[in-house]
Write a protein that holds these residues in place. Structure first.
Motif, PDB file in Angstrom:
ATOM      1  N   ALA A  48      -6.311   0.842 -13.040  1.00 33.35           N
ATOM      2  CA  ALA A  48      -5.319   0.068 -12.287  1.00 33.35           C
ATOM      3  C   ALA A  48      -4.547   0.951 -11.319  1.00 33.35           C
ATOM      4  O   ALA A  48      -4.274   0.575 -10.188  1.00 33.35           O
ATOM      5  CB  ALA A  48      -4.356  -0.618 -13.252  1.00 33.35           C
ATOM      6  N   LYS A  49      -4.197   2.155 -11.764  1.00 36.59           N
ATOM      7  CA  LYS A  49      -3.419   3.085 -10.933  1.00 36.59           C
ATOM      8  C   LYS A  49      -4.282   3.896  -9.978  1.00 36.59           C
ATOM      9  O   LYS A  49      -3.760   4.609  -9.136  1.00 36.59           O
ATOM     10  CB  LYS A  49      -2.701   4.103 -11.836  1.00 36.59           C
ATOM     11  N   GLN A  50      -5.602   3.880 -10.197  1.00 31.65           N
ATOM     12  CA  GLN A  50      -6.532   4.785  -9.501  1.00 31.65           C
ATOM     13  C   GLN A  50      -6.104   6.227  -9.740  1.00 31.65           C
ATOM     14  O   GLN A  50      -6.045   7.054  -8.826  1.00 31.65           O
ATOM     15  CB  GLN A  50      -6.597   4.462  -8.013  1.00 31.65           C
ATOM     16  N   PRO A 135       2.252   6.301 -17.599  1.00 31.28           N
ATOM     17  CA  PRO A 135       2.557   7.021 -16.364  1.00 31.28           C
ATOM     18  C   PRO A 135       3.501   6.162 -15.539  1.00 31.28           C
ATOM     19  O   PRO A 135       3.742   4.995 -15.882  1.00 31.28           O
ATOM     20  CB  PRO A 135       1.194   7.121 -15.680  1.00 31.28           C
ATOM     21  N   SER A 136       4.035   6.707 -14.465  1.00 33.83           N
ATOM     22  CA  SER A 136       4.833   5.882 -13.563  1.00 33.83           C
ATOM     23  C   SER A 136       3.958   4.731 -13.034  1.00 33.83           C
ATOM     24  O   SER A 136       2.759   4.912 -12.812  1.00 33.83           O
ATOM     25  CB  SER A 136       5.378   6.740 -12.427  1.00 33.83           C
ATOM     26  N   ALA A 137       4.573   3.556 -12.838  1.00 33.59           N
ATOM     27  CA  ALA A 137       3.806   2.334 -12.560  1.00 33.59           C
ATOM     28  C   ALA A 137       3.563   2.118 -11.071  1.00 33.59           C
ATOM     29  O   ALA A 137       3.808   1.038 -10.530  1.00 33.59           O
ATOM     30  CB  ALA A 137       4.523   1.131 -13.170  1.00 33.59           C
ATOM     31  N   ASN A 138       3.053   3.164 -10.403  1.00 38.29           N
ATOM     32  CA  ASN A 138       2.720   3.095  -8.990  1.00 38.29           C
ATOM     33  C   ASN A 138       1.230   3.356  -8.820  1.00 38.29           C
ATOM     34  O   ASN A 138       0.595   3.908  -9.718  1.00 38.29           O
ATOM     35  CB  ASN A 138       3.494   4.171  -8.219  1.00 38.29           C
ATOM     36  N   LEU A 139       0.666   2.989  -7.673  1.00 36.80           N
ATOM     37  CA  LEU A 139      -0.673   3.470  -7.343  1.00 36.80           C
ATOM     38  C   LEU A 139      -0.582   4.980  -7.222  1.00 36.80           C
ATOM     39  O   LEU A 139       0.405   5.517  -6.712  1.00 36.80           O
ATOM     40  CB  LEU A 139      -1.148   2.874  -6.016  1.00 36.80           C
ATOM     41  N   PRO A 143       5.072   6.727  -3.994  1.00 36.01           N
ATOM     42  CA  PRO A 143       6.346   7.031  -4.663  1.00 36.01           C
ATOM     43  C   PRO A 143       6.474   6.242  -5.973  1.00 36.01           C
ATOM     44  O   PRO A 143       6.045   5.093  -6.041  1.00 36.01           O
ATOM     45  CB  PRO A 143       7.396   6.558  -3.645  1.00 36.01           C
ATOM     46  N   SER A 144       7.081   6.839  -6.982  1.00 34.09           N
ATOM     47  CA  SER A 144       7.282   6.140  -8.253  1.00 34.09           C
ATOM     48  C   SER A 144       8.161   4.912  -8.043  1.00 34.09           C
ATOM     49  O   SER A 144       9.077   4.928  -7.222  1.00 34.09           O
ATOM     50  CB  SER A 144       7.956   7.072  -9.265  1.00 34.09           C
ATOM     51  N   PRO A 145       7.912   3.822  -8.798  1.00 30.71           N
ATOM     52  CA  PRO A 145       8.679   2.589  -8.612  1.00 30.71           C
ATOM     53  C   PRO A 145      10.009   2.619  -9.355  1.00 30.71           C
ATOM     54  O   PRO A 145      10.078   2.946 -10.531  1.00 30.71           O
ATOM     55  CB  PRO A 145       7.767   1.507  -9.200  1.00 30.71           C
TER      56      PRO A 145
HETATM   57 MG    MG Z   1       3.678   9.557 -11.599  1.00 31.45          MG
END
Ligand code: MG
Ligand code: TXA
Length: 313
Positions: A48-50, A135-139, A143-145
């Motif tokens: 999902a995050k690649q 992990p942080s929920a960004n691609l 930038p982290s969300p």
């Molecule tokens: Mg991160």
């Protein structure tokens, strides 16, 4: 896939229990969670995050009694840090327990562990009934969300659920501290500063850039990070003249000539706002973002670390 958005931590926890992926707020940034013992769910999270498969994940707990499912041989100085800073914006890298699958740690024999301070995060984690890697929920590379809307912007249709909370309080990711050697070593600066760690464990130190071991120990630091599409330029002296395609963020009240500018009243507010400002600049098609440099004490060290990484991107 349809991404459910909910305010109910029990609904999001049920998604984790049934093998899905759910984003949730913490006091640092939003994370994207999966059951630490479910290899298929963790693979979905990487997809999902690649996210590059060689970048290890942080395991999150709602209660200290979940720690022995994740880690073993915890040294005394790590317990001192746990006693002082858990729950909070601190991740400790410890010897991995036997049950933790290697996909969670990217093949490492160590694991990052954190207990978030945000109450909603701990309600969710407790209801999951298992530690949750997040992990942080960004691609990957973005930038982290710091808001649920930013999670949706990157991951709508790619994950099962978003637990909707407020904008995050700190706005930068946790301090990551390696506790597998003879003393604590900061691998990634965050809201808990080296000075605060040294008050509890005086021999705490920071991994220097010259220390090639640091890059190996925190594989995530090798990857491109925190980058908006716009170019990021760190400003140390005079602020350059603004143009229609440029933006400014900082705490210098005199930077009034930019059409896109955000002037904050403290380094803490600057840290809280910076990732969302990067995203907003991308939405507006800004080409260059000027970011005022800050003194590297307290959260200022973490902010400068993120600005430098964004400037390299
Ligand atoms: Mg991160
Ligand atoms: O505040 C945070 O830490 C957020 C929230 C969601 O908890 N999470 C986060 O995760 O920032 P992520 O995956 O974006 O960053 C994890 C960092 C990476 O730099 C990674 O290399 C490091 O932690 N890390 C994780 N496990 C490690 C390990 N076993 N050894 C060394 N570094 C590790």
């Amino acid at each position: 896939m349809e991404t459910i958005v909910t305010k109910d931590p029990l609904v999001a926890a049920e998604v984790i229990r049934s093998g899905g992926t759910a984003a949730f707020p913490t006091e640092t940034v939003y994370g994207l969670g999966a059951n630490v013992f479910d290899e298929a769910a963790i693979q979905k999270l990487f997809d999902a995050k690649q996210r590059p498969q060689d970048n290890p994940l942080i395991a999150h707990i709602g209660h200290l009694d979940q720690l022995d499912q994740l880690a073993c041989d915890i040294p005394g100085f790590a317990w001192d840090l746990i006693d002082t800073f858990f729950p909070g914006p601190l991740t400790l890298v410890l010897q991995k327990g036997e049950r933790v699958p290697l996909i969670a740690t990217a093949g490492l024999e160590t694991i990052g562990v954190r207990m978030p301070g945000l109450e909603l995060a701990r309600e969710f984690l407790t209801a999951c009934g298992t530690p949750v890697v997040a992990p942080s929920a960004n691609l990957s590379g973005r930038p982290s969300p710091t808001t649920w809307e930013a999670v949706k912007e990157d991951l709508d249709g790619r994950i099962d659920c978003i637990l909707k909370g407020d904008a995050t309080e700190i706005g930068l990711e946790s301090t990551v501290v390696d506790c597998t050697g003879t003393g604590p070593v900061v691998l990634r600066p965050g809201a808990i500063s080296l000075e605060q760690l040294q008050e509890i464990v005086p021999k705490a130190s920071k991994a220097s850039d010259a220390d090639s071991g640091a890059a190996l120990k925190s594989p995530g630091m090798r990857h491109r990070h925190y980058s908006p599409r716009a170019a990021v330029v760190i400003v140390k002296g005079a602020i350059p003249p603004g143009g229609p395609d440029s933006a400014f963020i900082g705490i210098d009240q005199s930077a009034g000539q930019f059409s896109n500018s955000l002037i904050l009243s403290s380094v803490e507010e600057y840290a809280r706002a910076v990732f969302e400002f990067f995203r907003e600049c991308d939405r507006r098609g800004v080409k260059t973002i000027y970011c005022e440099a800050v003194p590297e004490t307290g959260v200022g060290a973490a902010l400068m670390d993120r600005l430098r990484r964004a400037a390299q991107g």
